[in-house]
Design an enzyme around this catalytic site. Structure first.
Site, short mmCIF file in Angstrom:
data_model
loop_
_atom_site.label_atom_id
_atom_site.label_comp_id
_atom_site.label_asym_id
_atom_site.label_seq_id
_atom_site.Cartn_x
_atom_site.Cartn_y
_atom_site.Cartn_z
CE LYS A 1 -21.43 -0.50 91.97
NZ LYS A 1 -21.70 -1.79 92.37
CE1 TYR B 1 6.12 2.80 70.59
CE2 TYR B 1 3.96 3.57 71.41
CZ TYR B 1 5.26 3.62 71.48
OH TYR B 1 6.01 4.38 72.61
CG MET C 1 1.04 5.49 78.98
SD MET C 1 2.64 5.25 79.85
CE MET C 1 2.70 3.38 79.70
#
Length: 823
Positions: free
Chosen positions: A489, A718, A767
Site C-alpha cells: 500500500k 528564506y 520548495m
C-alpha cells in the site's frame, strides 16, 4: 618489466620455434578481442571446452602480433617470421610464467580468500591504502586459474604493495594459485555456502581455501566462526603462520569490536580503544570493514588516520539498475560487464521485473569467455530463446560476424556504439522491456541516456536484492507453515507498488495488500496474479473490485451490505464467489467489527453463501512499544477468541492474522496462519534493534546545482537564518519540500553526505532546493548528494523530524524518479 622471448622460452621449458629470439615481451593476453596494443605482446592460445585460441593466431599475426605460446603450431604459419613456444598445456604455461614474474619482486603481497566479500575487501583496502602505497591489484573479480596469473603479471618495479584475490570451485585449485600469488599477508574474509557443490563438506572447502596461505607470514581473519576455527587449528599445526584476529564476541582477539546500532562502533587494538563509524550498516560491510582495519593496523596505520579512512569508504559497483524509459519503455542497465554467465541472470531479471509484453536485449561482444565464437553465440541464442526475447540488437565486430547464430526474426547488428547512435530511431522502441548489457569500453551508458525518461534528477534508489533478502529473513523466522502477506500500500511505502509487488510474487508471497481498489487494479493490469486484499474498499467501485478479482476488507455492516447488493446486481457476469477479509477491532479503535458484533456477522455471512471469508484479522495498536505489552497481549487474546468463534461457524476455515512488522519482531507466538510484512520488508525496525539483520533498501540522492561563497554575517534562504561569524562555502542542492524533504531538517537539523563527508543543511529548506555548508568538504557542481541511505539512516532522519520512517518514505514525491537495482 620486460622479457626477451628466448628468456620466456627457458622459463616455460618449451620447444622453441623462434624467428627472432630477441623480440621483447611486455604484455600477455589470452583474449584476441581485448588486444589493443600489438607491440610487445605474447598471446597464449588457450584451448577451452568450447573455444580454441589457436584459431585466432592467423588473424592476430596479420594484425602485427609475433609471439605465441601454443600446444600446436599452425602449418601455414611456420615460415611466416613468427615466434612460437610450444608447450603441453598453455594454461599451466601461463601460470608458470606469472609465477616466475611474481618471484622477481620482494615487496609485500596480500592474498585474499574466502566465500564472500573478496572483491569488496580488495577494493576497500585499495581505498584505505593507496595514498601510502603504490598498489597493484586484481582487476574486477580476476580470481580464477587464468584471472590470477593475469593479475600477477601486472606487478612492476613502480609498485610497493600487491593485493590479489583467489577463488576456487573444486579441490586442488588453490595450491596452483598459491604458487602464483605467494602472499606474505593472508586474509580470509569468511566461510559460507558459496561454491560448495564440489566439496564433501564445508570443512573440506575451508581447508582447501587455506592452502593459499601455506607459506604466508601472517593470516588475518575473524575469530567468530567455530567451524573455521577448528579447521584453522588443524591447518596451522607445524606451521610458523602467525594469526591476527578480529571479533565482536571474543575480547581476547587482536581487534575487539563492540558493534553499535547507531553505527558508532567501539573498538580496541593493542590496548588502545577508539570509536569509529563506517558509511554502511549491513552486517557484511561491517565484517569487511573490520578485516580491512585489522590489515591496515598490521601495515602500520595509526588509529586516527584509519578512523578517517574507514568513514570515507564508498561502495563497489556490482549491480543491475531498473530505469523508467521514454515511450513507456522500461530499461535494465547492466553496462558493467559482458560475461556469458551474467547474461542469463540479467535476462532473467528483465523478464521478472519487466511489466511489458515485448522483451528486447541490446548486447555487445562478449569478452569474458573461453568459449569459441560459434558455441558462444549459440549459447546466447539459447538464453534469448529461453527468456522469450523478441528483439535483439548486437553491437561489436564479433557479435556481428556471428549474426547467423541469433535465430530471432527481429534482430539488428552494429559494429560500434557510435554506429548504433547514428542510426537511432526513437519510434523503434515503444512499450518494451529493454536490457542494455555490455563491457564498459563500449560506453553503453550513452544508449541508456538516449532511452531513459528525462525527469527530475533527484532519484530514489531502491535495492530489490535487499527487499528480497529481508523477505527471506522474515520467512525464516516465522513458523514454516505460516504465510506472508506483503504490504504494498501507499506506493509500497514510497518505493514503487508494481516493482515490489512483482518481486514479492516471485519470492513466493502468499498475499499482497493495498489500501485502495485503484492500486489493486493497476497491479492486475500489469500482470500481478496472486491474491490482493484491499483495506479501504470504495463502495462505488465494488463492481470493478469483483471483476479484477480483488478481495475487500470488510470492517462494517454498511460495507458488507453494499458488497452483497453489488454482487446480487452483477452476479450475471459469471462471478460465483466474492472473497472477503473480516477485520476485528480488538482495541485499536480504527476500522473493524467489535467482538460483540460477531454473532450478527456470522448470521449474515451464512445467509450469503457466495461470500467466501479468506481471512479474519486485526491490527495491533502498540506492538512497537514496550509500555503497551500487556495491552498487546490482551489484543491477541481477544482476537484469538473472536476469530475462532467466527471461524468455527463458517463452512470453510479462513486464515487468521494479527501481526504487523513490529509484531513479527516481538510476538512470534501469535503468528497464527499468516503475518503481514510491511516496513520490515524495506529494512526498517521501529525499535532499531534489527534482530533479523534486515538491510535498508532505499537511498535518496540529488546533486549540487551551484556552489558559492557566503560572506561573514550573511544569512541563507528564506528568513536569512544560519548566519555565521566566518566566511562559508555552500552548495545549492536540487531537492526541496515539494520532493518530500521535511522543513524540520532545516538549519542544521540534518546532515547529508557529499563525497563521503557529512555536511549540515543550512538555512530553511525551500520548495525545490536546499543549501548545505560544504566549507570542510571537497566537491564540485554536479557531484552526488546522499540525503539518506546506509550511512545516514532514514530512522535517524525520522528522529530529527519527530516522526516515523513510514511518513518519510511515503512523503517522497512522485516527481522523484525511482531507480531499481539488483545485485
Amino acid at each position: 618489466m620486460q622479457y626477451q622471448i628466448s628468456e620466456i622460452c627457458k622459463i616455460l621449458k618449451g620447444e622453441a620455434f623462434l624467428s627472432n629470439k630477441n623480440d621483447i615481451v611486455k604484455h600477455i593476453s589470452i583474449d584476441s578481442r581485448r588486444i589493443t596494443e600489438t607491440d610487445s605482446i605474447l598471446f597464449f592460445a588457450i584451448k577451452g571446452t568450447l573455444n580454441d585460441g589457436h584459431n585466432y593466431i592467423k588473424k592476430l599475426s596479420e594484425n602485427g602480433i609475433h609471439n605465441f605460446v601454443v600446444t600446436q603450431i599452425p602449418e601455414n604459419l611456420k615460415e611466416k617470421g613468427l615466434n612460437f613456444i610450444k608447450v603441453k598445456n598453455t594454461v599451466k604455461a601461463l601460470q608458470i610464467l606469472c609465477s616466475h614474474h611474481r618471484s622477481t619482486f620482494n615487496y609485500k603481497v596480500i592474498g585474499i580468500a574466502g566465500s564472500n566479500g573478496k572483491t569488496i575487501v580488495k577494493e576497500w583496502l585499495y581505498q584505505i591504502l593507496h595514498e601510502k602505497f603504490n598498489i597493484v591489484r586484481s582487476p574486477k573479480s580476476y580470481n580464477s586459474q587464468v584471472g590470477v596469473p593475469l593479475s600477477v603479471w601486472q606487478m612492476s618495479d613502480t609498485n610497493n604493495l600487491a593485493i590479489f584475490e583467489a577463488g576456487i570451485s573444486k579441490p586442488g585449485e588453490m595450491q596452483l594459485l598459491e604458487k602464483i600469488i605467494k602472499p606474505h599477508i593472508g586474509i580470509f574474509t569468511n566461510l559460507g555456502d558459496a561454491h560448495s557443490e564440489n566439496f564433501k563438506s564445508i570443512k573440506e572447502k575451508a581447508l582447501e581455501k587455506l592452502q593459499l596461505f601455506n607459506e604466508s607470514e601472517i593470516l588475518i581473519c575473524s575469530k567468530d566462526n567455530a567451524v573455521f576455527n577448528d579447521v584453522l587449528s588443524e591447518f596451522t599445526k607445524n606451521k610458523k603462520l602467525k594469526i591476527l584476529t578480529w571479533s565482536k564476541k571474543d575480547k581476547t582477539a587482536d581487534l575487539y569490536i563492540e558493534k553499535k546500532l547507531n553505527n558508532k562502533h567501539k573498538a580496541k587494538y593493542k590496548g588502545k580503544s577508539f570509536i569509529y563509524s563506517i558509511p554502511f550498516t549491513d552486517e557484511a560491510s561491517f565484517e569487511n570493514a573490520a578485516i580491512c582495519m585489522l590489515t591496515a593496523f598490521y601495515l602500520g596505520f595509526d588509529s586516527k588516520i584509519l578512523i578517517k579512512k574507514i568513514a570515507e569508504l564508498h561502495s563497489v559497483e556490482m549491480r543491475l539498475q531498473k530505469i523508467e524509459g521514454i515511450n513507456n519503455n522500461l530499461l535494465i542497465n547492466d553496462t558493467y560487464n559482458s560475461d556469458i554467465n551474467s547474461l542469463e541472470i540479467s535476462a532473467d531479471f528483465l523478464v521478472k521485473q519487466g511489466n511489458l509484453k515485448s522483451n528486447t536485449v541490446v548486447l555487445t561482444d562478449i569478452l569474458q569467455t573461453e568459449k569459441g565464437e560459434k558455441e558462444l553465440y549459440n549459447t546466447v541464442n539459447k538464453i534469448l530463446k529461453s527468456k522469450h526475447i523478441s528483439k535483439f540488437i548486437g553491437i561489436g565486430k564479433t557479435i556481428s560476424n556471428n549474426a547467423e547464430s541469433i535465430k530471432l526474426k527481429n534482430k539488428k547488428f552494429y559494429l560500434s556504439t557510435e554506429e548504433f547512435i547514428a542510426d537511432f530511431d526513437l519510434k523503434s522502441f515503444v512499450n518494451e522491456n529493454i536490457l542494455i548489457k555490455g563491457a564498459r569500453n563500449y560506453m553503453l551508458e550513452r544508449i541508456v541516456k538516449l532511452l531513459e525518461k528525462q525527469t527530475h534528477q533527484t532519484v530514489f534508489e531502491i535495492n530489490l536484492s535487499a527487499i528480497e533478502s529481508n523477505y527471506k529473513a522474515i520467512k525464516s523466522t516465522i513458523p514454516p507453515k505460516t504465510k506472508i502477506m506483503g504490504m504494498v500500500k501507499a506506493y509500497s511505502y514510497g518505493t514503487g507498488s508494481y516493482e515490489v509487488a512483482k518481486l514479492l510474487q516471485d519470492c513466493g508471497a502468499d498475499y499482497l495488500c493495498v489500501a485502495y481498489i485503484d492500486e489493486g487494479i493497476q497491479l492486475r493490469e500489469r500482470g500481478i496474479h496472486i491474491p490482493i486484499m484491499v483495506m479501504n474498499p470504495d463502495e462505488k467501485k465494488l463492481e470493478k473490485m469483483l471483476i479484477n478479482k480483488l478481495e475487500p476488507e470488510i470492517y462494517s455492516f454498511q460495507i458488507l451490505n453494499s458488497l452483497i447488493k453489488t454482487f446480487e446486481n452483477y452476479k450475471f457476469r459469471g462471478i460465483e464467489k466474492a472473497s472477503v477479509h473480516i477485520e476485528i477491532d480488538t482495541g485499536m479503535h480504527r476500522l473493524g467489527f467489535m467482538p460483540d458484533e460477531a454473532d450478527k456477522l456470522i448470521k449474515i455471512l451464512n445467509e450469503n453463501k457466495f461470500l467466501e471469508v479468506k481471512s479474519i484479522f486485526s491490527h495491533l495498536a502498540g506492538s512497537d512499544e514496550s509500555r503497551l505489552k500487556n495491552f498487546t497481549l490482551n489484543q491477541i487474546k481477544v482476537f484469538e477468541k473472536t476469530a475462532k468463534n467466527i471461524s468455527k461457524n463458517l463452512s470453510a476455515k479462513p486464515l487468521l492474522h494479527i501481526l504487523n512488522s513490529s509484531g513479527i519482531f516481538h510476538y512470534k507466538q501469535a503468528s497464527f496462519d499468516m503475518v503481514r510484512a510491511g516496513i520490515a520488508l524495506y529494512g526498517i525496525d521501529p525499535h532499531n534493534k534489527n534482530p533479523f539483520k534486515l538491510s535498508e533498501t532505499g537511498t535518496l540522492k540529488s546533486y549540487i546545482s551551484q556552489i558559492k561563497i557566503i560572506k561573514e554575517g550573511e544569512g541563507i534562504s528564506y528568513g536569512l537564518h544560519s548566519k555565521s561569524k566566518k566566511e562559508r562555502k555552500i552548495a545549492i542542492i536540487a531537492m526541496g519540500y515539494a520532493d518530500g524533504l521535511n522543513r524540520k531538517l532545516s538549519n542544521g537539523n540534518w546532515e547529508v553526505i557529499i563525497n563521503g563527508k557529512f555536511v549540515p543543511i543550512v538555512g530553511n529548506i525551500c520548495m525545490d532546493m536546499f543549501m548545505a555548508d560544504i566549507s570542510n568538504a571537497k566537491c564540485k557542481e554536479g557531484d552526488e548528494v546522499i540525503i539518506f541511505g546506509k550511512q545516514n539512516s532514514i530512522c535517524e532522519m525520522a528522529k530529527s523530524t519527530e516522526t516515523i520512517p513510514y511518513e518519510i518514505l511515503t512523503s517522497i514525491s512522485p516527481r522523484v524518479k525511482r531507480i531499481y537495482w539488483y545485485e
